[in-house]
Design a protein around this motif. Structure first.
Motif, PDB file in Angstrom:
ATOM      1  N   ASN A  68      16.507  31.131  11.691  1.00  0.00           N
ATOM      2  CA  ASN A  68      17.450  30.291  10.939  1.00  0.00           C
ATOM      3  C   ASN A  68      16.715  29.337   9.997  1.00  0.00           C
ATOM      4  N   VAL A  69      15.494  29.717   9.605  1.00  0.00           N
ATOM      5  CA  VAL A  69      14.677  28.888   8.703  1.00  0.00           C
ATOM      6  C   VAL A  69      14.450  29.645   7.395  1.00  0.00           C
ATOM      7  N   PHE A  70      14.520  28.922   6.273  1.00  0.00           N
ATOM      8  CA  PHE A  70      14.161  29.522   4.986  1.00  0.00           C
ATOM      9  C   PHE A  70      13.329  28.517   4.194  1.00  0.00           C
ATOM     10  N   GLU A  71      12.671  29.014   3.150  1.00  0.00           N
ATOM     11  CA  GLU A  71      11.794  28.165   2.348  1.00  0.00           C
ATOM     12  C   GLU A  71      12.306  28.061   0.913  1.00  0.00           C
ATOM     13  N   LEU A  72      12.203  26.854   0.345  1.00  0.00           N
ATOM     14  CA  LEU A  72      12.450  26.636  -1.085  1.00  0.00           C
ATOM     15  C   LEU A  72      11.155  26.115  -1.712  1.00  0.00           C
ATOM     16  N   VAL A  73      10.932  26.435  -2.982  1.00  0.00           N
ATOM     17  CA  VAL A  73       9.801  25.844  -3.713  1.00  0.00           C
ATOM     18  C   VAL A  73      10.390  25.173  -4.953  1.00  0.00           C
ATOM     19  N   ILE A  74      10.134  23.858  -5.086  1.00  0.00           N
ATOM     20  CA  ILE A  74      10.856  23.041  -6.071  1.00  0.00           C
ATOM     21  C   ILE A  74       9.860  22.240  -6.895  1.00  0.00           C
ATOM     22  N   VAL A  75      10.094  22.196  -8.213  1.00  0.00           N
ATOM     23  CA  VAL A  75       9.237  21.422  -9.110  1.00  0.00           C
ATOM     24  C   VAL A  75       9.931  20.102  -9.434  1.00  0.00           C
ATOM     25  N   LEU A  76       9.145  19.033  -9.466  1.00  0.00           N
ATOM     26  CA  LEU A  76       9.675  17.704  -9.792  1.00  0.00           C
ATOM     27  C   LEU A  76       9.933  17.635 -11.294  1.00  0.00           C
ATOM     28  N   LEU A  77      11.194  17.468 -11.658  1.00  0.00           N
ATOM     29  CA  LEU A  77      11.564  17.423 -13.080  1.00  0.00           C
ATOM     30  C   LEU A  77      11.581  15.981 -13.577  1.00  0.00           C
ATOM     31  N   ASP A  78      11.013  15.765 -14.736  1.00  0.00           N
ATOM     32  CA  ASP A  78      11.003  14.448 -15.347  1.00  0.00           C
ATOM     33  C   ASP A  78      12.447  14.002 -15.579  1.00  0.00           C
ATOM     34  N   GLY A  79      12.860  12.933 -14.927  1.00  0.00           N
ATOM     35  CA  GLY A  79      14.223  12.444 -15.107  1.00  0.00           C
ATOM     36  C   GLY A  79      15.275  13.215 -14.336  1.00  0.00           C
ATOM     37  N   GLY A  80      14.865  14.151 -13.478  1.00  0.00           N
ATOM     38  CA  GLY A  80      15.823  14.955 -12.704  1.00  0.00           C
ATOM     39  C   GLY A  80      16.263  14.221 -11.447  1.00  0.00           C
ATOM     40  N   ALA A  81      17.556  13.876 -11.370  1.00  0.00           N
ATOM     41  CA  ALA A  81      18.047  13.108 -10.207  1.00  0.00           C
ATOM     42  C   ALA A  81      17.888  13.894  -8.908  1.00  0.00           C
ATOM     43  N   GLY A  82      18.166  15.214  -8.964  1.00  0.00           N
ATOM     44  CA  GLY A  82      18.087  16.035  -7.757  1.00  0.00           C
ATOM     45  C   GLY A  82      16.672  16.139  -7.224  1.00  0.00           C
ATOM     46  N   THR A  83      15.734  16.467  -8.099  1.00  0.00           N
ATOM     47  CA  THR A  83      14.359  16.625  -7.608  1.00  0.00           C
ATOM     48  C   THR A  83      13.744  15.268  -7.273  1.00  0.00           C
ATOM     49  N   HIS A  84      14.139  14.225  -7.986  1.00  0.00           N
ATOM     50  CA  HIS A  84      13.645  12.877  -7.649  1.00  0.00           C
ATOM     51  C   HIS A  84      14.038  12.535  -6.204  1.00  0.00           C
ATOM     52  N   TYR A  85      15.285  12.842  -5.854  1.00  0.00           N
ATOM     53  CA  TYR A  85      15.745  12.594  -4.479  1.00  0.00           C
ATOM     54  C   TYR A  85      14.939  13.433  -3.472  1.00  0.00           C
ATOM     55  N   LEU A  86      14.790  14.729  -3.770  1.00  0.00           N
ATOM     56  CA  LEU A  86      14.101  15.627  -2.832  1.00  0.00           C
ATOM     57  C   LEU A  86      12.640  15.217  -2.612  1.00  0.00           C
ATOM     58  N   PHE A  87      11.992  14.751  -3.683  1.00  0.00           N
ATOM     59  CA  PHE A  87      10.575  14.388  -3.570  1.00  0.00           C
ATOM     60  C   PHE A  87      10.355  13.000  -2.983  1.00  0.00           C
ATOM     61  N   ASN A  88      11.289  12.078  -3.241  1.00  0.00           N
ATOM     62  CA  ASN A  88      11.037  10.682  -2.864  1.00  0.00           C
ATOM     63  C   ASN A  88      11.830  10.188  -1.658  1.00  0.00           C
ATOM     64  N   GLU A  89      12.943  10.860  -1.343  1.00  0.00           N
ATOM     65  CA  GLU A  89      13.793  10.371  -0.258  1.00  0.00           C
ATOM     66  C   GLU A  89      13.800  11.296   0.965  1.00  0.00           C
ATOM     67  N   VAL A  90      13.402  12.549   0.766  1.00  0.00           N
ATOM     68  CA  VAL A  90      13.508  13.537   1.850  1.00  0.00           C
ATOM     69  C   VAL A  90      12.205  13.587   2.642  1.00  0.00           C
TER      70      VAL A  90
END
Length: 242
Positions: A68-90
């Motif tokens: 029940n595990v999967f992997e995502l690979v995500i790039v931090l986007l300049d000014g991206g609210a979604g990736t900012h949250y994933l990188f800084n709050e998660v």
């Protein structure tokens, strides 16, 4: 049928480049999170009051493995609210609402032609899933070329793993392309992805299917070039990023 929203839990993260991070997410309420290689999940992130402004979709980077595990690979986007949250709050243990799997960007039932997987950046995710799956299940295929574009060596994703897979999986070929390196070693290419598939298909003389995943500019140019080589638009499958 659309899958319901479920709670996912981040169980591990790892920085793969300066701006790219791997996230392993578990779905505790399911014994198996099942999906087809190439599909994506949608995350509902607490970044906006409007639902549709909170949703971010990411291709699954791992192959289905019966857990029940999967992997995502995500790039931090300049000014991206979604990736900012994933990188800084998660962090480990953070719960995220998610829905999936979704999407029709998947392998053909039977592979009768050469396949070209053409991608830039984190667009490599669905192709890593597909290639791992084909290898693990020893599925028959024709020549399979993964052509991956990025700027510098330091931007490469899963490069060592895919080089090893090239040795282990007959008929699989990995072609990393670096647009901003002066010198590249054997098996790699200087410049962009386009001249690589043009040379491999002998400018349209070989039957093939093309799967494109990445930024719109790359996809638009690849589509144009593939059609110019004489391929039918039905031979082109795409997943847009951004």
């Amino acid at each position: 049928m659309l899958e319901p929203w479920r709670t996912g839990k981040v169980i591990k993260t790892e920085d793969i480049t300066a701006l790219t991070r791997r996230f392993w997410i578990q779905v505790p309420e399911l014994e198996v999170f099942d999906f087809k290689p190439g599909q994506f999940v949608t995350l509902d992130l607490p970044i906006h009051e409007q639902k549709n402004k909170r949703w971010r979709s990411y291709s699954i980077a791992s192959a289905p493995d019966g857990t029940n595990v999967f992997e995502l690979v995500i790039v931090l986007l300049d000014g991206g609210a979604g990736t900012h949250y994933l990188f800084n709050e998660v962090s480990i243990g953070t719960e995220i609402m998610l829905r999936g799997p979704q999407g029709k960007f998947v392998l053909p039932e039977t592979i009768t032609e050469d396949l070209y997987f053409i991608c830039t950046g984190t667009g490599i995710a669905p192709f890593r899933s597909m290639v791992q799956f084909l290898h693990k299940h020893k599925l028959p295929h024709q020549s399979l070329h993964l052509i991956f574009g990025c700027r510098k060596f330091g931007d490469g994703l899963y490069v060592d793993e895919l080089k090893q897979l090239e040795k282990d999986e007959p008929g699989f070929y990995f072609h990393p392309c670096y647009s901003r390196e002066e010198e590249v070693g054997p098996g790699a290419h200087k410049g962009y992805v386009h001249p690589v598939y043009e040379a491999l298909t002998d400018m349209g003389k070989k039957p093939a299917k093309f799967y494109l995943c990445g930024w719109k500019n790359m996809i638009d140019e690849a589509k144009y070039r593939i059609l110019q080589m004489g391929y039918d638009k039905k031979a082109i499958h795409l997943e847009l990023y951004g």
